[in-house]
Scaffold this active site. Structure first.
Site, PDB file in Angstrom:
ATOM      1  N   ASP A 191      21.640   8.416 112.074  1.00  0.00           N
ATOM      2  CA  ASP A 191      21.169   8.778 113.488  1.00  0.00           C
ATOM      3  C   ASP A 191      19.809   8.986 113.489  1.00  0.00           C
ATOM      4  O   ASP A 191      19.370  10.024 113.242  1.00  0.00           O
ATOM      5  CB  ASP A 191      22.136   9.652 114.249  1.00  0.00           C
ATOM      6  CG  ASP A 191      21.935   9.082 115.623  1.00  0.00           C
ATOM      7  OD1 ASP A 191      20.369   9.228 116.176  1.00  0.00           O
ATOM      8  OD2 ASP A 191      23.123   9.580 116.393  1.00  0.00           O
ATOM      9  N   HIS A 192      18.808   7.937 113.554  1.00  0.00           N
ATOM     10  CA  HIS A 192      17.866   7.971 113.559  1.00  0.00           C
ATOM     11  C   HIS A 192      17.033   9.296 114.030  1.00  0.00           C
ATOM     12  O   HIS A 192      15.676   9.524 113.838  1.00  0.00           O
ATOM     13  CB  HIS A 192      16.516   6.368 113.189  1.00  0.00           C
ATOM     14  CG  HIS A 192      16.683   5.942 115.032  1.00  0.00           C
ATOM     15  ND1 HIS A 192      17.806   5.026 115.012  1.00  0.00           N
ATOM     16  CD2 HIS A 192      15.649   6.409 115.617  1.00  0.00           C
ATOM     17  CE1 HIS A 192      16.917   4.732 116.256  1.00  0.00           C
ATOM     18  NE2 HIS A 192      15.899   5.562 116.984  1.00  0.00           N
ATOM     19  N   HIS A 254      23.205   9.035 119.767  1.00  0.00           N
ATOM     20  CA  HIS A 254      21.919  10.047 120.206  1.00  0.00           C
ATOM     21  C   HIS A 254      22.212  10.634 120.691  1.00  0.00           C
ATOM     22  O   HIS A 254      21.502  11.551 120.947  1.00  0.00           O
ATOM     23  CB  HIS A 254      20.919   9.089 120.598  1.00  0.00           C
ATOM     24  CG  HIS A 254      20.245   7.930 119.769  1.00  0.00           C
ATOM     25  ND1 HIS A 254      20.868   7.971 118.146  1.00  0.00           N
ATOM     26  CD2 HIS A 254      20.532   6.378 119.857  1.00  0.00           C
ATOM     27  CE1 HIS A 254      20.480   6.896 116.933  1.00  0.00           C
ATOM     28  NE2 HIS A 254      20.314   5.395 118.756  1.00  0.00           N
TER      29      HIS A 254
END
Lengths: 507, 311
Positions: A191-192, A254
């Site tokens: 999950d960047h 996110h």
């Protein structure tokens, strides 16, 4: 010799051991925009090991040279560093390409043979930059071909891009499949957002300082707002987005990660499992978004909408339904706002308002902690302007940093009060460059650090919250509410918060 | 703009008005760069000619709003007029015995003070070391300073700009030793060759290696002349058959690393040389807060070796 005595006192961060990165989906957008530039930046920082190689894999017919040309183009277009140089050339010389079908067993035999030829294949990191529909096929073949099993002196790891499943059942199924061939320690669900400096700094801010944690609770905090706003529309991702929508695309991963980081209890140590355990506790405390006893809307805690045409960033833009490759009758949501409560001692009664959307007026992601007003407003009569509540803002993007808004007396003989903002910015404060999220996460995966990756139970718990909402929406007929592009979502999103006598922060 | 030389633009202000003048400058500049979070006071002390590039480096950091810079050159003046530019103040020709007083008055409270020692009377260094959380040595001829500093290690965290510039070379050498094949082969290594223009840097590197790793009997460290334009040009560790090599390329932009030891397939890679600008090295140094045991050990070994050579 045990360990490496030369690392004693060395200020540089560790460099991974021999690694070969195998990218499934090497001709895709993610590879070009993010992965290849991230590798180039890591090479520029000297963070890649001497024995490092990349094998790109996709169905697109291409040879090694073709893949290197793609790398060259990606650097020129998307890298923030200098254009093509000797470092890029050196890295390109260690890039290879294999074309094939992901469901062809023979293809994995060829991959295995190629890995044996390459220096640095003691550690192999598989990166699934492919549509989720083929995750299962690739994982199954990696397992059955023996590629998931690490040799005596080496390791095998797999990075899986979001979305990890499309609902709770599919996420469970995918986890089970992954665990059939890989242990949990080998699986890196990316999950960047978690690779962003500010998100990591949130842990330091909360648990590396003594002054914030005592007020980080229901006694002092009125509510929390988490916003992830984009100005762009669906762009070229309609085929993916039509099956996803904002809830799956942004909230399930996110926003839930950000919520967990804000709400979690202090971990006993800064270790992957300890941090992830506490995040998991926080997520388990989240109350269901949809009531299960009635017909789904006993409490109106979530709002969805789709953007219509409008004006964003100085240009007129079409509505979602007019975008290329979008079903003209689509009910896919491009905006979600939600009110979330956590059932635990720290947060009981404190609402967390989440909102995310496309074609909003400004691109920004932030967490805003609004504190309660003082118990006695002694300046109400003396100062004609109302006292604003104190606000702590954690800017996640684009301008990473932390801001604190508090009240101050205006200079002068009269008692006048005005809010002031103190800002801390990552980009300037410490000098040097702030690494991109994908650089941080790729490096962590090569080093075997899972702290910033989602664990299987977190993913499932998050889907457990989201899936009833999806099911509830699925049963509804008729058009989806809309909002004008360039506005902050539909009126219903305002009502969601104003009915609590609060309002969305002005961004 | 630099304020190291009196001829250049800066505002002359009374000593007691320095903080006010800085605050005004910061406010004036805030329209362009409103985000500021200070992290340290950096005190550069040295002869005037060595403060010119120091001023420029501090100005770069000061413009980013992260440090307060104090530039001091020694002289005979009891009250030199302070000159302020942005977040940096310069005192030219201050009597050495008042330098620590000046620093005490001008440094930011509650934030670390870092002394950047570019030369001067050793007694002054003693006084400043007591005030500072960190001292970065950066003298042209470091012998006397190093001897003095080695006695102050317990009082403050010391480092050296030469050592800072060796960091990348050390990291690359350390990375070789992450390979089990290199660790296994290192007892057979007989020599370390350093091609260097700066003998002091070479001596530090050699001392670092030999104090960290137990090489076999007869192991030798040899320093040969390197090119004039760089402190270190290349480093080779090994024996007649096997070597670990670090070599600066012709363009001085990258270091090529290569390894050839038994049981290893051999690998070369190109690593970009880190930015050698003074402001960049200083920025890197400001990230360090703790004592550097490897530097202290290396420096003591260098001094012991020189002392043996002189006997």
């Amino acid at each position: 010799m045990s360990g490496n005595p030369l690392h004693d006192g060395l200020r540089l961060e560790p460099t991974p051991g021999p690694t070969t990165l195998v990218i499934f989906g090497a001709s895709g957008d993610l590879t070009k925009r993010k992965l290849l530039p991230a590798l180039y930046h890591l090479a520029h920082r000297g963070r890649l090991p001497a024995q490092f190689a990349v094998i790109g894999i996709a169905r697109t017919p291409m040879d090694d040279e073709g893949f290197r040309t793609q790398f060259h183009d990606a650097i020129n277009e998307f890298a923030s560093k200098a254009p093509w140089d000797e470092i890029a050339q050196s890295l390109a010389s260690r890039m290879y390409y294999l074309a094939g079908e992901f469901d062809d067993a023979g293809f994995y035999e060829r991959l295995s043979a190629r890995l044996k030829e390459i220096d640095g294949a003691e550690g192999v990191l598989f990166y699934l930059a492919i549509p989720p529909s083929v995750y299962g096929t690739v994982i199954e073949h990696l397992g059955s071909s023996g590629l998931a099993a690490a040799p005596d002196k080496g390791w095998r790891r797999i990075i899986v891009e979001k979305p990890f499943g499309i609902d709770l059942a599919s996420a469970r199924e995918l986890n089970q499949l992954a665990h059939k061939h890989f242990s949990e320690e080998q699986v890196y669900r990316i999950d960047h957002y978690l690779g962003k400096e500010t998100v990591q700094n949130l842990l330091v801010f909360r648990f590396g300082n003594g002054m914030f944690e005592p007020v980080w609770n229901r006694r002092y905090i009125d509510h929390v707002q988490i916003t992830a706003a984009e100005t762009v529309g669906v762009e070229h991702r309609a085929s993916y987005y039509e099956g996803s929508g904002a809830l799956r695309d942004m909230v399930q991963n996110h926003l839930m990660q950000l919520l967990a980081l804000v709400a979690m209890e202090p971990p006993i140590a800064f270790t992957a499992e300890s941090v992830r355990d506490r995040k998991m506790d926080a997520l388990l405390a989240v109350q269901p978004l949809v009531s299960t006893d009635g017909d789904g809307w006993a409490r109106r805690d979530i709002v969805r909408a789709q953007y219509g045409s409008g004006w964003v960033s100085g240009s007129e833009v079409p509505g979602y339904l007019s975008e290329p490759n979008v079903n003209p009758a689509s009910t896919t949501e491009t905006f979600v706002a939600a009110r979330v409560y956590l059932d635990n001692w720290r947060w009981a009664g404190v609402p967390f308002y989440l909102r995310t959307g496309k074609r909003l007026p400004k691109r920004t992601t932030e967490i805003a902690i609004q504190f309660r007003r003082p118990p006695l407003e002694i300046f109400r009569r003396a100062s004609q302007t109302p006292v604003s509540p104190d606000l702590l803002i954690i800017n996640v993007q684009p301008d990473e940093g932390i801001s604190l808004r508090f009240e101050a007396k205006l200079p002068g003989t009269r008692m006048q009060i005005a809010p002031v903002m103190m800002n801390f910015r990552y980009g300037t404060t410490f000098g040097g460059e702030v690494p991109e999220a994908y650089e941080t996460l790729l490096l962590d995966a090569m080093l075997g650090d899972t702290t910033l990756f989602a664990r299987h139970d977190f993913v499932e718990a998050s889907w457990a919250l989201i899936t009833p909402v999806l099911e509830s929406w699925h049963t509804r007929t008729g058009p989806i509410p809309t909002y004008e592009a360039g506005e902050w979502g539909p009126e219903a999103a305002n009502e969601l918060i104003t009915q609590d006598r609060r309002r969305w922060r002005t961004l | 703009m630099t304020i190291a030389q009196p001829a250049e633009a800066a505002t002359e202000v009374p000593f007691t008005k320095i903080a006010e003048a800085m605050a005004q400058r910061v406010c004036q500049d805030s329209a362009a760069s409103p985000m500021r979070a200070l992290v340290a006071t950096v005190v550069a002390v040295g002869p005037p000619e060595r403060l010119v590039d120091a001023a420029s480096a501090l100005q770069t950091l000061g413009d980013a709003g992260t440090v307060r810079g104090i530039l001091i050159s020694e002289g005979t003046n009891q009250a030199p007029p302070p000159r302020v530019a942005g977040n940096t103040v310069a005192l030219h020709g201050l009597k050495p015995e008042y330098i620590d007083n000046a620093v005490g008055a001008l440094r930011l409270s509650s934030l670390p003070t870092v002394v950047w020692w570019r030369g001067g009377q050793p007694d002054t260094l003693d006084g400043l070391a007591r005030l500072a959380e960190r001292v970065i040595l950066d003298a042209d001829d470091p012998q006397r300073t190093w001897e003095r500093a080695s006695r102050l290690f317990e009082d403050s965290a010391f480092s050296d700009m030469r050592w800072a510039r060796l960091t990348q070379w050390r990291a690359l050498m350390a990375h070789f030793f992450d390979m089990p094949e290199v660790q296994a082969a290192c007892t057979s290594f007989t020599r370390l060759e350093i091609h260097a223009q700066d003998r002091w840097s070479a001596a530090l590197f050699g001392a670092w290696m030999t104090t960290a790793i137990r090489f076999g009997k007869g192991f030798s460290v040899r320093v040969t002349d390197g090119a004039d334009d760089v402190a270190i040009e290349g480093i080779e560790l090994g024996n007649d058959e096997h070597q670990l090599r670090l070599q600066l390329n012709e363009r001085r932009s990258s270091i090529e690393t290569s390894v050839s030891v038994p049981g290893h397939r051999g690998a070369t890679r190109l690593v970009p040389l880190t930015d050698q600008a003074l402001s960049h090295t200083l920025t890197e140094e400001l990230r360090i807060r703790a004592r550097d045991a490897a530097f202290e050990r290396g420096l003591r070994a260098v001094l012991a070796e020189r002392s043996r050579a002189l006997r």
